[in-house]
Write a protein that holds these residues in place. Sequence first.
Motif, PDB file in Angstrom:
ATOM      1  N   GLY A 198     140.316 166.456  29.561  1.00 49.90           N
ATOM      2  CA  GLY A 198     141.422 165.688  29.003  1.00 49.90           C
ATOM      3  C   GLY A 198     141.190 165.099  27.630  1.00 49.90           C
ATOM      4  O   GLY A 198     141.752 164.049  27.296  1.00 49.90           O
ATOM      5  N   LYS A 199     140.402 165.788  26.792  1.00 45.62           N
ATOM      6  CA  LYS A 199     140.161 165.321  25.424  1.00 45.62           C
ATOM      7  C   LYS A 199     140.772 166.322  24.437  1.00 45.62           C
ATOM      8  O   LYS A 199     140.883 167.516  24.715  1.00 45.62           O
ATOM      9  N   LEU A 200     141.130 165.805  23.263  1.00 42.32           N
ATOM     10  CA  LEU A 200     141.733 166.650  22.238  1.00 42.32           C
ATOM     11  C   LEU A 200     140.696 167.602  21.647  1.00 42.32           C
ATOM     12  O   LEU A 200     139.556 167.216  21.413  1.00 42.32           O
ATOM     13  N   ARG A 201     141.136 168.847  21.368  1.00 42.02           N
ATOM     14  CA  ARG A 201     140.257 169.826  20.732  1.00 42.02           C
ATOM     15  C   ARG A 201     140.762 170.155  19.336  1.00 42.02           C
ATOM     16  O   ARG A 201     141.972 170.284  19.111  1.00 42.02           O
ATOM     17  N   ARG A 205     144.674 171.669  18.532  1.00 42.93           N
ATOM     18  CA  ARG A 205     144.872 173.027  19.023  1.00 42.93           C
ATOM     19  C   ARG A 205     145.034 173.112  20.534  1.00 42.93           C
ATOM     20  O   ARG A 205     145.744 173.961  21.040  1.00 42.93           O
ATOM     21  N   ALA A 206     144.304 172.253  21.250  1.00 42.04           N
ATOM     22  CA  ALA A 206     144.316 172.369  22.715  1.00 42.04           C
ATOM     23  C   ALA A 206     143.678 171.120  23.310  1.00 42.04           C
ATOM     24  O   ALA A 206     143.349 170.165  22.605  1.00 42.04           O
ATOM     25  N   TRP A 207     143.532 171.134  24.653  1.00 42.69           N
ATOM     26  CA  TRP A 207     142.875 170.065  25.394  1.00 42.69           C
ATOM     27  C   TRP A 207     141.623 170.629  26.074  1.00 42.69           C
ATOM     28  O   TRP A 207     141.607 171.781  26.508  1.00 42.69           O
ATOM     29  N   THR A 208     140.590 169.792  26.190  1.00 47.12           N
ATOM     30  CA  THR A 208     139.404 170.195  26.942  1.00 47.12           C
ATOM     31  C   THR A 208     139.681 170.035  28.432  1.00 47.12           C
ATOM     32  O   THR A 208     140.681 169.432  28.838  1.00 47.12           O
ATOM     33  N   VAL A 231     141.504 159.645  24.981  1.00 54.24           N
ATOM     34  CA  VAL A 231     141.639 161.098  24.878  1.00 54.24           C
ATOM     35  C   VAL A 231     140.742 161.678  23.781  1.00 54.24           C
ATOM     36  O   VAL A 231     140.971 162.791  23.306  1.00 54.24           O
ATOM     37  N   GLY A 232     139.721 160.942  23.390  1.00 52.66           N
ATOM     38  CA  GLY A 232     138.783 161.454  22.401  1.00 52.66           C
ATOM     39  C   GLY A 232     139.030 160.893  21.021  1.00 52.66           C
ATOM     40  O   GLY A 232     139.669 159.854  20.850  1.00 52.66           O
TER      41      GLY A 232
END
Length: 349
Positions: free
Chosen positions: A326-329, A320-323, A269-270
């Motif tokens: 499906g990666k963490l932002r 803060r959110a997901w791309t 997930v990054g």
Amino acid sequence: MAKPTRKPSLPLLGEAATQLRSRPGRRRDSAQPNLPLDPMPARIEPCLALLKPRPPKGPQWTYEVKWDGYRLAVHIEPSGVRILTRGGHDWTERFPAILAEARRLPVSTAILDGEAVVLDSQGRSDFGMLQQSLGGRGGKRTSRDSIFMAFDLLYFDGHDLTGTELSARRHLLEGLVPAGSEDAIRLSEEVDADGEQLLRVACEHGLEGIIAKDRNSPYRSGRLGDWVKIKCVQSDGFAIIGYEKSTASFGGIGRLLLAARQGNELIYVGGVGTGFNERSASELREQMDTLIIAKSAVDTGRKRNAVFIEPKLVAEIEYRAWTHDGKLRHASYKGLREAADQASVYEVP
């Protein structure tokens, strides 16, 4: 000044204006047993809050601040005090201030449910400060800075309260741990406010979020929806599957590589490259280097200068959110979760 003469109260009169008298009861048989006491459980699985995007509405919901620390149960017994983690590990000696205060509470037997926290200068709970006070993940240091925010009472003076509604449990808890205390055991106070408004204020003050609880619910173990958590910023546990090396970063960690759970598998997930300081990065690098493996346990795509490890460490990550893929932002590292805290890896829906 002389007190005015108090008039005697009028006798209770019946329909015929004759004084009513109670019938004499039978004398209690001394051989008759008292009300039975409930055996004190060795451990109670905690009630867990279900994550929701917005506060629930309705008169049955009451609100509290969400504390960012370690979930604990404080068991007070005639034989002594035990402090258990969410996973059932005995950490009594690691919280000496909480232990000493529990011994002073005016009760013979009790189980208090709550959260061990360390507060910053603004009175906000800080998970990183708590971990440092305990010596980091796997550390054995005692935390003299920790306080216990009590939010439920599960057992009280020989009686099991788990089948009783929350409002009654809170009433007894507030008699045991008064509001406004500055001691090592404090009351996590209920806030009488609109949920949406309270969440907005909590976020403006840099708090993690709020908890909503059904005041009519009994205490049920597990994540069943009686308690709901609403976060200002997302924060969850992710498995560390490796790191990218860097000569310019603390501990030589350029970026952690993270995975979430999907069914029975882990998926990439990054990564996260912020939130470290020199000490936390050094301690993390030391633990990761004992778990190095030749090939990644998860498909991460092509990674240059990466070191892969067994996915045994769980990091608390704020994001803060997901791309769209499906990666963490905007991810930031908060610390490692303890195995004793039953650290769970985020599950992708």
